[in-house]
Scaffold this motif. Structure first.
Motif, PDB file in Angstrom:
ATOM      1  N   GLN A  43       2.454  -2.386   3.459  1.00  0.00           N
ATOM      2  CA  GLN A  43       1.353  -1.496   3.080  1.00  0.00           C
ATOM      3  C   GLN A  43       1.454  -1.037   1.627  1.00  0.00           C
ATOM      4  O   GLN A  43       0.541  -0.385   1.117  1.00  0.00           O
ATOM      5  CB  GLN A  43       1.338  -0.253   3.988  1.00  0.00           C
ATOM      6  CG  GLN A  43       1.005  -0.570   5.440  1.00  0.00           C
ATOM      7  CD  GLN A  43      -0.397  -1.137   5.614  1.00  0.00           C
ATOM      8  OE1 GLN A  43      -1.358  -0.599   5.073  1.00  0.00           O
ATOM      9  NE2 GLN A  43      -0.522  -2.245   6.333  1.00  0.00           N
ATOM     10  N   ASP A  44       2.561  -1.374   0.967  1.00  0.00           N
ATOM     11  CA  ASP A  44       2.762  -0.875  -0.399  1.00  0.00           C
ATOM     12  C   ASP A  44       1.623  -1.196  -1.367  1.00  0.00           C
ATOM     13  O   ASP A  44       1.270  -0.351  -2.179  1.00  0.00           O
ATOM     14  CB  ASP A  44       4.103  -1.388  -0.955  1.00  0.00           C
ATOM     15  CG  ASP A  44       4.378  -0.833  -2.343  1.00  0.00           C
ATOM     16  OD1 ASP A  44       4.695   0.369  -2.439  1.00  0.00           O
ATOM     17  OD2 ASP A  44       4.236  -1.586  -3.331  1.00  0.00           O
ATOM     18  N   PRO A  45       1.006  -2.399  -1.286  1.00  0.00           N
ATOM     19  CA  PRO A  45      -0.046  -2.714  -2.271  1.00  0.00           C
ATOM     20  C   PRO A  45      -1.170  -1.682  -2.325  1.00  0.00           C
ATOM     21  O   PRO A  45      -1.628  -1.319  -3.418  1.00  0.00           O
ATOM     22  CB  PRO A  45      -0.555  -4.086  -1.800  1.00  0.00           C
ATOM     23  CG  PRO A  45       0.637  -4.718  -1.154  1.00  0.00           C
ATOM     24  CD  PRO A  45       1.334  -3.580  -0.462  1.00  0.00           C
ATOM     25  N   HIS A  46      -1.612  -1.178  -1.165  1.00  0.00           N
ATOM     26  CA  HIS A  46      -2.624  -0.115  -1.176  1.00  0.00           C
ATOM     27  C   HIS A  46      -2.194   1.039  -2.077  1.00  0.00           C
ATOM     28  O   HIS A  46      -2.974   1.564  -2.867  1.00  0.00           O
ATOM     29  CB  HIS A  46      -2.799   0.480   0.222  1.00  0.00           C
ATOM     30  CG  HIS A  46      -3.683  -0.301   1.126  1.00  0.00           C
ATOM     31  ND1 HIS A  46      -4.993  -0.574   0.815  1.00  0.00           N
ATOM     32  CD2 HIS A  46      -3.460  -0.847   2.343  1.00  0.00           C
ATOM     33  CE1 HIS A  46      -5.542  -1.260   1.815  1.00  0.00           C
ATOM     34  NE2 HIS A  46      -4.631  -1.447   2.744  1.00  0.00           N
ATOM     35  N   PHE A  47      -0.931   1.425  -1.912  1.00  0.00           N
ATOM     36  CA  PHE A  47      -0.507   2.672  -2.543  1.00  0.00           C
ATOM     37  C   PHE A  47      -0.098   2.474  -4.006  1.00  0.00           C
ATOM     38  O   PHE A  47      -0.010   3.436  -4.753  1.00  0.00           O
ATOM     39  CB  PHE A  47       0.578   3.334  -1.692  1.00  0.00           C
ATOM     40  CG  PHE A  47       0.078   3.613  -0.296  1.00  0.00           C
ATOM     41  CD1 PHE A  47      -1.007   4.454  -0.104  1.00  0.00           C
ATOM     42  CD2 PHE A  47       0.638   2.985   0.813  1.00  0.00           C
ATOM     43  CE1 PHE A  47      -1.515   4.689   1.173  1.00  0.00           C
ATOM     44  CE2 PHE A  47       0.139   3.215   2.090  1.00  0.00           C
ATOM     45  CZ  PHE A  47      -0.935   4.074   2.273  1.00  0.00           C
ATOM     46  N   ARG A  48       0.108   1.215  -4.390  1.00  0.00           N
ATOM     47  CA  ARG A  48       0.219   0.931  -5.819  1.00  0.00           C
ATOM     48  C   ARG A  48      -1.093   1.319  -6.490  1.00  0.00           C
ATOM     49  O   ARG A  48      -1.114   1.940  -7.548  1.00  0.00           O
ATOM     50  CB  ARG A  48       0.472  -0.565  -6.032  1.00  0.00           C
ATOM     51  CG  ARG A  48       1.903  -0.869  -6.414  1.00  0.00           C
ATOM     52  CD  ARG A  48       2.067  -2.361  -6.581  1.00  0.00           C
ATOM     53  NE  ARG A  48       2.119  -3.022  -5.266  1.00  0.00           N
ATOM     54  CZ  ARG A  48       1.935  -4.308  -5.068  1.00  0.00           C
ATOM     55  NH1 ARG A  48       1.647  -5.109  -6.092  1.00  0.00           N
ATOM     56  NH2 ARG A  48       2.024  -4.822  -3.852  1.00  0.00           N
ATOM     57  N   ILE A  49      -2.199   0.949  -5.852  1.00  0.00           N
ATOM     58  CA  ILE A  49      -3.513   1.320  -6.380  1.00  0.00           C
ATOM     59  C   ILE A  49      -3.659   2.845  -6.382  1.00  0.00           C
ATOM     60  O   ILE A  49      -4.060   3.448  -7.368  1.00  0.00           O
ATOM     61  CB  ILE A  49      -4.629   0.652  -5.544  1.00  0.00           C
ATOM     62  CG1 ILE A  49      -4.602  -0.866  -5.776  1.00  0.00           C
ATOM     63  CG2 ILE A  49      -5.983   1.242  -5.887  1.00  0.00           C
ATOM     64  CD1 ILE A  49      -5.700  -1.627  -5.056  1.00  0.00           C
ATOM     65  N   THR A  50      -3.298   3.457  -5.259  1.00  0.00           N
ATOM     66  CA  THR A  50      -3.368   4.922  -5.151  1.00  0.00           C
ATOM     67  C   THR A  50      -2.619   5.582  -6.299  1.00  0.00           C
ATOM     68  O   THR A  50      -3.112   6.533  -6.920  1.00  0.00           O
ATOM     69  CB  THR A  50      -2.724   5.382  -3.819  1.00  0.00           C
ATOM     70  OG1 THR A  50      -3.351   4.700  -2.749  1.00  0.00           O
ATOM     71  CG2 THR A  50      -2.873   6.886  -3.639  1.00  0.00           C
ATOM     72  N   GLN A 102      -8.113   4.278   2.186  1.00  0.00           N
ATOM     73  CA  GLN A 102      -6.689   4.448   2.493  1.00  0.00           C
ATOM     74  C   GLN A 102      -5.981   5.246   1.406  1.00  0.00           C
ATOM     75  O   GLN A 102      -4.867   5.707   1.597  1.00  0.00           O
ATOM     76  CB  GLN A 102      -6.017   3.079   2.739  1.00  0.00           C
ATOM     77  CG  GLN A 102      -4.599   3.226   3.289  1.00  0.00           C
ATOM     78  CD  GLN A 102      -4.119   2.047   4.111  1.00  0.00           C
ATOM     79  OE1 GLN A 102      -4.896   1.337   4.737  1.00  0.00           O
ATOM     80  NE2 GLN A 102      -2.812   1.828   4.120  1.00  0.00           N
ATOM     81  N   THR A 103      -6.619   5.435   0.291  1.00  0.00           N
ATOM     82  CA  THR A 103      -6.009   6.203  -0.789  1.00  0.00           C
ATOM     83  C   THR A 103      -6.155   7.711  -0.590  1.00  0.00           C
ATOM     84  O   THR A 103      -5.249   8.484  -0.904  1.00  0.00           O
ATOM     85  CB  THR A 103      -6.633   5.757  -2.145  1.00  0.00           C
ATOM     86  OG1 THR A 103      -5.881   4.652  -2.643  1.00  0.00           O
ATOM     87  CG2 THR A 103      -6.596   6.860  -3.183  1.00  0.00           C
TER      88      THR A 103
END
Lengths: 382, 382
Positions: free
Chosen positions: A223-230, A198-199
């Motif tokens: 969905q924000d947690p995914h994109f914190r990682i991104t 997803q990143t």
């Protein structure tokens, strides 16, 4: 004080306090000055923005800096094809469409068939892919420009994405996904790995063009947690951190703290509902009205806790003036819940009829939108 | 009592007690009756088998049952392209070649460029892929039949493999990879996921043919942990458990408990060594000889703890009679280590010259062997 609530990409529980979520996730509220800059560039503001439905962001100021300086952004959003699409899913897509129309942004739309296979009960990836094809029709039906819209399945593009996926995966430990998603040692290794998939679309256009292209991700706040990682990983890969703009989630028709779910067909308006089903879901919905007609006439209703009012405000009534009237007449008790539901049902049925005709037309146009293996230039340097 | 030792796919430490490893891993010793059945089918036995170098197995009896009953198996082995190939790597490949020649087996050869990118210091997957192309030349140089040999990179075949990879990944938890590989929360999520990629080729031919095709995996005993997972997962996916045949690892020229490693060029004979380098590595090797010539003449040497003798036995002297003579003359002190090294050096240099010529010829024949995206029939049911 608000109840305890949980918001992760795979689990939303309890009544969400959206301001607390901003603090918890470390995002920023979408403030007036940013909206005004956006209005200047777009010529207008979508009601989702003026109504505080898209209410939180990361680095939207940077996206505007770049845009104003002549470096336009692309959009990335997506869908986990687990079942039918409901109107809550459409919100980031509709905002993306508006941004494509007003700001010329190209959209990468990811269908995460792998995710839904890994996290859901599908027997095969093919089943999830099949659902994804149906979902793609709903995306196309919204009117995106095929010249500026690339819809893809993870399973179709995995060969192209793989070098980038691995670059991402190498920079994320189990500790991180444990902390960010609450994973345990019982999670399967596909679930653990998945966030790296997803990143990648947050860097895709940069990888294709071989230069830093700003990326803006409209998505539900869940969905924000995914994109914190991104965003943590991006600089180490030489890509800009993607910016985000988050919407509040459409509440369930069963109540503000309940869950919209395909397993409960009357919890939401699904875009493929028959008129009969949609009408029944609306008529059976919980409202913010009084316990009796008398009480409602006396004290009025509470639109802020009414799923029906949210369906007006979040999707079906884009005319501000009429929305205000709905709110006022609810609060003062003039508008009864039954009438209000009837009016919403009319709007919903009109939407469904139009949408369903368009999604059938979209069936022949799928190939104009779908990005396949071999369509993107090979990543020589990855 | 033997020292403590560690054997995992990514770490080999200490002097390995191979019998204890059979107990630890739960494999079975390669017994005489099985070898005789194999001899009957193959018409002969490779010295690796009679010398107890391939010494352990899982379900080889079943492979023979099937073969005898008219259901032949295919072979699966592979290589993690981290650097130059040394002769220790060649052992399962040479046995595979022998099985292809004598039993007609098709070979799937996996180049795990993704693994080596995830676990090693490469900056890009492309670097690992580049090393893999060089390694592929070494495979082809051994003389495999292009009609029966499919060499592939994970990164090239990932789209085709992905539905199966996800089926596997969904059935493995972090607890499992923690227990089997000793992973911790500090491992990256690519490393954690990776074993699902190494599992899929054990089902590939079954998936391609749409029926159960037995699979035999010749590999170093250090790779067994991956395939323990594969064997646990297989029945749930409707595939037969792959069988294995394991070889002992070629000891380092630096000593029986040391590590053969590309980071120490004199620890092993690398197939691309110059004559000078190979000769130097041999001349500098540790041996099982006496401390002085006098002592050696008096007490003899110990071939069982001599890396030089292992290089004879495990690869460079396939003539049993002469090997016996090497052993006898070492034990009785007639053969001095210097002479013994000289003789080995001659054999090694002859091998290298021939191999290096063949690997250059292989450069033009790569496409006859490499399996690419699109070469395999699509998996409709996955």
């Amino acid at each position: 004080m608000a109840e305890e609530f949980v918001v992760t990409p795979w689990d939303v529980k309890g009544e969400i306090d959206y301001n607390r979520l901003i603090e918890r996730f470390g995002t920023r509220p979408l403030e007036e000055n940013l909206l005004e800059r956006l209005r200047t560039q777009a010529g207008d503001l979508h009601p989702f923005l003026t109504r505080d439905i898209f209410y939180s962001h990361r680095d939207l100021d940077w996206i505007l800096d770049e845009y104003e300086g002549g470096n336009p952004f692309y959009l990335y959003t997506g869908r986990g094809p687990s079942g039918e699409v409901h109107v809550g899913h459409l919100m980031p897509w509709v905002l993306s469409k508006w941004m494509q129309d007003t700001l010329g942004a190209t959209l990468y739309f990811q269908l995460t068939d792998d995710e839904k296979f890994l996290f859901r009960g599908f027997d095969t990836l093919g089943e999830s892919h099949h659902v994804g094809v149906e979902n793609a029709l709903d995306i196309i039906a919204l009117g995106f420009d095929p010249a500026k819209t690339k819809i893809f399945f993870d399973s179709d593009l995995i060969r192209w994405m793989y070098p980038l996926v691995l670059q991402v995966a190498r920079r994320i430990t189990f500790s991180t996904v444990k902390a960010v998603f609450g994973f345990t040692a019982s999670n399967n290794i596909g679930e653990i790995f998945y966030t790296s998939i997803q990143t990648v679309p947050a860097f895709m256009e940069s990888a294709v063009q071989g230069r830093s292209v700003p990326c803006l991700i409209p998505c539900g706040i869940d969905q924000d947690p995914h994109f914190r990682i991104t965003r943590d990983v991006a600089p180490g890969l030489g890509y800009p951190k993607p910016a985000l703009i988050h919407n509040k989630l459409m509440p369930s028709l069963k109540g503000m703290g309940a869950k919209m779910s395909a397993s409960d067909p009357s919890s939401a308006i699904f875009v493929t509902d028959t008129a009969e089903t949609a009408r029944r879901s609306i008529m059976n919905a919980v409202t913010g009205g009084g316990a009796t007609v008398e009480e409602h006439r006396r004290n009025g209703g509470k639109p802020e806790v009414c799923p029906i009012f949210h369906h007006y405000a979040y999707f079906f009534e884009m005319d501000d003036e009429h929305l205000q009237e709905v709110e006022n007449t609810c609060r003062n008790g003039d508008r009864l819940c039954g009438e209000c539901k009837e009016e919403l049902a009319e709007k919903v049925l009109a939407f469904l009829e139009k949408h369903q005709a368009r999604r059938e037309e979209a069936r022949d146009r799928l190939d104009d939108f779908l990005l396949k293996d071999g369509d993107l230039p090979e990543l020589e340097s990855a």
